[in-house]
Scaffold this active site. Structure first.
Site, PDB file in Angstrom:
ATOM      1  N   GLY A 116      26.067 -66.807 -13.053  1.00 35.54           N
ATOM      2  CA  GLY A 116      27.400 -66.248 -12.869  1.00 35.54           C
ATOM      3  C   GLY A 116      28.492 -67.230 -13.245  1.00 35.54           C
ATOM      4  O   GLY A 116      28.211 -68.364 -13.669  1.00 35.54           O
TER       5      GLY A 116
ATOM      6  N   HIS B  59      20.501 -38.909 -42.246  1.00 39.06           N
ATOM      7  CA  HIS B  59      19.069 -39.181 -42.211  1.00 39.06           C
ATOM      8  C   HIS B  59      18.686 -39.975 -43.455  1.00 39.06           C
ATOM      9  O   HIS B  59      19.148 -39.664 -44.544  1.00 39.06           O
ATOM     10  CB  HIS B  59      18.288 -37.867 -42.176  1.00 39.06           C
ATOM     11  CG  HIS B  59      16.800 -38.059 -42.259  1.00 39.06           C
ATOM     12  ND1 HIS B  59      16.048 -38.461 -41.180  1.00 39.06           N
ATOM     13  CD2 HIS B  59      15.936 -37.909 -43.310  1.00 39.06           C
ATOM     14  CE1 HIS B  59      14.771 -38.545 -41.547  1.00 39.06           C
ATOM     15  NE2 HIS B  59      14.682 -38.220 -42.836  1.00 39.06           N
TER      16      HIS B  59
ATOM     17  N   ALA C  44      34.044 -60.053 -23.178  1.00 35.93           N
ATOM     18  CA  ALA C  44      35.110 -60.387 -24.125  1.00 35.93           C
ATOM     19  C   ALA C  44      35.906 -59.151 -24.528  1.00 35.93           C
ATOM     20  O   ALA C  44      37.134 -59.209 -24.666  1.00 35.93           O
ATOM     21  CB  ALA C  44      34.515 -61.053 -25.361  1.00 35.93           C
TER      22      ALA C  44
ATOM     23  N   ILE D 207      36.026 -69.915 -25.305  1.00 35.94           N
ATOM     24  CA  ILE D 207      34.584 -70.046 -25.147  1.00 35.94           C
ATOM     25  C   ILE D 207      33.852 -69.017 -25.996  1.00 35.94           C
ATOM     26  O   ILE D 207      32.859 -69.327 -26.651  1.00 35.94           O
ATOM     27  CB  ILE D 207      34.192 -69.890 -23.662  1.00 35.94           C
ATOM     28  CG1 ILE D 207      34.701 -71.085 -22.847  1.00 35.94           C
ATOM     29  CG2 ILE D 207      32.678 -69.755 -23.504  1.00 35.94           C
ATOM     30  CD1 ILE D 207      34.075 -72.410 -23.224  1.00 35.94           C
TER      31      ILE D 207
ATOM     32  N   LYS E 209      25.221 -65.309 -31.228  1.00 35.10           N
ATOM     33  CA  LYS E 209      24.684 -64.225 -32.069  1.00 35.10           C
ATOM     34  C   LYS E 209      24.138 -64.776 -33.376  1.00 35.10           C
ATOM     35  O   LYS E 209      23.195 -64.221 -33.953  1.00 35.10           O
ATOM     36  CB  LYS E 209      25.748 -63.163 -32.335  1.00 35.10           C
ATOM     37  CG  LYS E 209      26.345 -62.566 -31.063  1.00 35.10           C
ATOM     38  CD  LYS E 209      25.278 -62.187 -30.037  1.00 35.10           C
ATOM     39  CE  LYS E 209      25.867 -61.890 -28.672  1.00 35.10           C
ATOM     40  NZ  LYS E 209      26.199 -63.053 -27.857  1.00 35.10           N
TER      41      LYS E 209
ATOM     42  N   ASP F  35      38.577 -62.912 -18.067  1.00 37.06           N
ATOM     43  CA  ASP F  35      37.571 -63.374 -17.111  1.00 37.06           C
ATOM     44  C   ASP F  35      38.163 -64.040 -15.886  1.00 37.06           C
ATOM     45  O   ASP F  35      37.539 -64.067 -14.820  1.00 37.06           O
ATOM     46  CB  ASP F  35      36.614 -64.351 -17.795  1.00 37.06           C
ATOM     47  CG  ASP F  35      35.651 -63.662 -18.754  1.00 37.06           C
ATOM     48  OD1 ASP F  35      35.737 -62.433 -18.895  1.00 37.06           O
ATOM     49  OD2 ASP F  35      34.826 -64.359 -19.366  1.00 37.06           O
TER      50      ASP F  35
END
Length: 461
Positions: free
Chosen positions: A265, A440, A315, A41, A51, A307
């Site tokens: 969920g 910077h 993930a 998945i 994304k 999961d």
């Protein structure tokens, strides 16, 4: 008689394929069984393609919000279908990458539905294979709204949300966790009217309260309608789409939309996974394992990771669980996952990322704390990018200066958090972060400034 394989991994997602590859690297003869596509998945319908869509949303937002300030005066037209197509293309490219890795490390794969029929036997279709160890990594799936089944058209999961044939004019999202807010941000950015309903008192309820409040304020300013401390009491399909009855602190509301995304969920993919005679313990829809001792189940020889074993449903956690699991099986190491140092990311704009304790959790745990905070509004790099929204918030133990938690809301929060994970892993202190020279101009020097602010040594605030 020797078994067919040293290890059979069931599931080819972030846990399954990572575990299979690592086991092969350690010299094991490995079979990975996947019922759909390698990558699971996450790669095919979750982490990666979402994304891609969110990158589209960010581009749209930058043009709409900052185009003229950046000198852009074009028309800014967008094609929904092409956005979806690009997302699917990215997923397809990475899917082929995993196939290549399997060939490289000589991981064998079979496609079909697997069932564990004995502690060392897995049935795939009509074929039975044997193994010294079985690693279950079947993942999880979205939980439906009570009494309303998903139909892939009007009441949808995140999978359908990233591949809708046409852009909805209005979308209802039930649940203001990472998935709900990411899709809410995307669809709002491209012009869909988005309404989000969350039962708890704030969005991203597991994040630091100050961060949650800042994100809600930002998303509402962008046009999302968000109801927190609100309960969806009824959800029904209509001829035009969906209708929900919602109890809010301001009273009852009726919300109508073309489609409802339910993001409340997940539950583990355990149905039919074990034959009746294989008595693997299941706890509230997830496989129960001993996380400290290699993720073994109550049945010797059968392990589970990712999961399917329950929260946190991430993930990167699944990846590490699988790697550590097969390393234990191979006798390579005895380490395990440090669940106290797990980064969490939400890829909205501004993004949210965190690791360790929230301010509230640190106080409740009895820590005397010092907080360092630096707004991106004071960052030259953030101003140059037109991304000055948000802040870095670091939580330190007052006595020893140890980093207890880091919380970032801003344009590149999800990239910046890795430094904080490493800092916690290496037990970095407040002073060490301040004296670690940051380049910077960068977003990341805000971390140094935040640590310095806590000590009264920040130069730019």
């Amino acid at each position: 008689m020797a078994n067919d394989y040293d290890i059979v991994v069931i599931g080819g997602g972030p846990a399954g394929y990572a575990g299979a590859i690592r086991a092969a690297q350690l010299g094991k003869n490995v079979l990975c069984v996947e019922r759909d596509k390698l990558g699971g998945i996450c790669l095919n319908w979750g982490c990666i393609p979402t994304k891609a869509l969110l990158s589209n949303a960010h581009l749209v937002e930058m043009v709409k919000r900052h185009g003229e300030r950046f000198g852009y005066h074009g028309k800014g037209e967008w094609n929904f279908g092409e956005m979806i197509g690009r997302s699917r293309g990215v997923a397809g490219q990475l899917n082929k990458g995993i196939e290549g890795l399997f060939r490289k490390y000589k991981v064998k794969s079979k496609f079909g539905v697997a069932q564990v029929i004995a502690p060392n036997k897995v049935k795939v279709g009509d074929e039975v294979v044997t193994a010294d160890a079985i690693v279950v990594a079947t993942g999880a799936r979205p939980r439906p709204f009570p009494g309303v089944e998903f139909d892939a058209q009007k009441v949808i999961t995140s999978k359908e949300a990233m591949s809708l044939p046409t852009q909805p004019k209005a979308m209802l999202i039930i649940g203001a966790g990472a998935i709900g807010l990411e899709f809410g941000y995307f669809y709002n950015a491209i012009g869909t009217k988005v309404t989000v309903v969350e039962m708890l008192d704030r969005v991203l309820p597991i994040e630091d309260e100050e961060v949650s409040d800042a994100l809600k304020k930002s998303l509402v300013a962008k046009g999302l309608e968000i109801f927190t401390s609100s309960k969806t009491t009824k959800l029904e399909k209509t001829a035009k789409g969906v209708k929900a009855e919602v109890e809010t602190p301001q009273g009852k509301k009726t919300i109508e939309a073309d489609v409802a995304l339910v993001a409340i969920g997940v539950t583990g993919n355990v149905e039919g996974l074990f034959a009746p005679e294989v008595k693997v313990e299941i706890d509230r829809g997830h496989v129960k394992v001993d996380r400290e001792n290699g993720f073994v189940t109550n049945v010797p020889g059968i392990y589970a990771v990712g999961d399917v074993i329950g929260p946190p449903w991430l993930a990167h956690v699944a990846h590490h669980e699988a790697v550590y699991c097969v390393e234990r099986i191979a006798g390579h190491s005895k380490h395990s996952v440090d669940y106290s140092i797990i980064p969490g990311c939400t890829y909205t704009e501004p993004g949210v990322a965190s690791v360790g304790l929230t301010e509230k959790a640190a106080r409740e745990a009895g820590h005397e704390i010092r907080i360092g905070k630096f707004p991106f509004a004071f960052s030259g790099r953030a101003l140059a990018a037109g991304e000055s929204e948000g802040f870095v918030k670091l939580i330190f133990g007052k006595k020893y200066g140890e980093l207890l938690g880091a919380h970032i809301i801003g344009a590149v929060a999800t990239e910046m958090i890795s430094e904080m994970v490493m800092a916690m892993r290496l037990e970095a202190t407040e002073e060490e972060i301040v004296h670690a020279m940051h380049p910077h101009p960068t977003f990341s020097e805000s971390i140094m400034e935040a640590a310095g602010q806590g000590l009264g040594e920040s130069i730019h605030i």
